[in-house]
Design a protein around this motif. Sequence first.
Motif, PDB file in Angstrom:
ATOM      1  N   MET A 112       0.850  -1.177   0.000  1.00  8.44           N
ATOM      2  CA  MET A 112       0.000   0.000   0.000  1.00  8.44           C
ATOM      3  C   MET A 112       0.895   1.239   0.000  1.00  8.44           C
ATOM      4  SD  MET A 112      -3.055   1.100   2.613  1.00  8.44           S
ATOM      5  CE  MET A 112      -2.134   1.669   4.006  1.00  8.44           C
ATOM      6  N   GLU A 149      -7.102   4.051  10.916  1.00  9.21           N
ATOM      7  CA  GLU A 149      -7.703   3.853   9.594  1.00  9.21           C
ATOM      8  C   GLU A 149      -6.663   3.340   8.592  1.00  9.21           C
ATOM      9  OE1 GLU A 149     -10.041   6.464   6.232  1.00  9.21           O
ATOM     10  OE2 GLU A 149      -9.997   7.190   8.289  1.00  9.21           O
ATOM     11  N   ARG A 157      -6.963  -0.200   6.582  1.00  7.58           N
ATOM     12  CA  ARG A 157      -6.912  -0.241   5.116  1.00  7.58           C
ATOM     13  C   ARG A 157      -5.786  -1.161   4.633  1.00  7.58           C
ATOM     14  NH1 ARG A 157      -9.324   4.513   2.625  1.00  7.58           N
ATOM     15  NH2 ARG A 157     -11.242   4.777   3.791  1.00  7.58           N
ATOM     16  N   TYR A 158      -4.664  -1.136   5.332  1.00 12.73           N
ATOM     17  CA  TYR A 158      -3.541  -2.003   4.964  1.00 12.73           C
ATOM     18  C   TYR A 158      -3.933  -3.478   5.108  1.00 12.73           C
ATOM     19  CZ  TYR A 158       1.028  -4.215   5.010  1.00 12.73           C
ATOM     20  OH  TYR A 158       2.094  -5.030   4.751  1.00 12.73           O
ATOM     21  N   ILE A 173      -6.827  -4.904   4.815  1.00 12.79           N
ATOM     22  CA  ILE A 173      -7.765  -5.403   3.806  1.00 12.79           C
ATOM     23  C   ILE A 173      -7.181  -5.356   2.392  1.00 12.79           C
ATOM     24  CG2 ILE A 173      -9.811  -4.878   5.182  1.00 12.79           C
ATOM     25  CD1 ILE A 173     -10.279  -2.450   3.341  1.00 12.79           C
ATOM     26  N   THR A 227      -5.828  -2.559   0.610  1.00 10.69           N
ATOM     27  CA  THR A 227      -6.015  -1.355  -0.187  1.00 10.69           C
ATOM     28  C   THR A 227      -4.704  -0.999  -0.887  1.00 10.69           C
ATOM     29  OG1 THR A 227      -7.667  -0.563   1.385  1.00 10.69           O
ATOM     30  CG2 THR A 227      -6.696   1.080  -0.067  1.00 10.69           C
ATOM     31  N   LYS A 228      -4.776  -0.537  -2.116  1.00  9.77           N
ATOM     32  CA  LYS A 228      -3.574  -0.214  -2.904  1.00  9.77           C
ATOM     33  C   LYS A 228      -2.922   1.099  -2.480  1.00  9.77           C
ATOM     34  CE  LYS A 228      -3.795  -3.768  -5.565  1.00  9.77           C
ATOM     35  NZ  LYS A 228      -2.911  -4.867  -5.376  1.00  9.77           N
ATOM     36  N   TYR A 238      -3.563   4.972   0.143  1.00  6.41           N
ATOM     37  CA  TYR A 238      -4.341   5.724   1.132  1.00  6.41           C
ATOM     38  C   TYR A 238      -3.947   7.183   1.007  1.00  6.41           C
ATOM     39  CZ  TYR A 238      -6.301   7.328   5.518  1.00  6.41           C
ATOM     40  OH  TYR A 238      -7.045   7.996   6.451  1.00  6.41           O
TER      41      TYR A 238
END
Length: 76
Positions: free
Chosen positions: A1, A59, A63-64, A66, A68-69, A71
């Motif tokens: 990410m 947050e 996000r990391y 799950i 997520t590419k 942030y």
Amino acid sequence: MRIISQDDRFDIPYRLFGIAITHPYKNGEKCEICGAFGKNVYVLGTYENKQRAKEILQEIRERYKIGTKFYVMPKE
């Protein structure tokens, strides 16, 4: 990410740097979230208080996890 700073100046890989919250400013309660990459330190975002900065870090971690590419640091 990848983490993109609040002002879009920095785009840094999350796994390769450390993130920390600075102490509140002397003239107010604002805090900065900074990232260290090698010997360089980058200000990723400035927030109204330490609690908000902690929420942003939580947050980012979520996000990391799950996958997520990227942030983008919130503007406020």
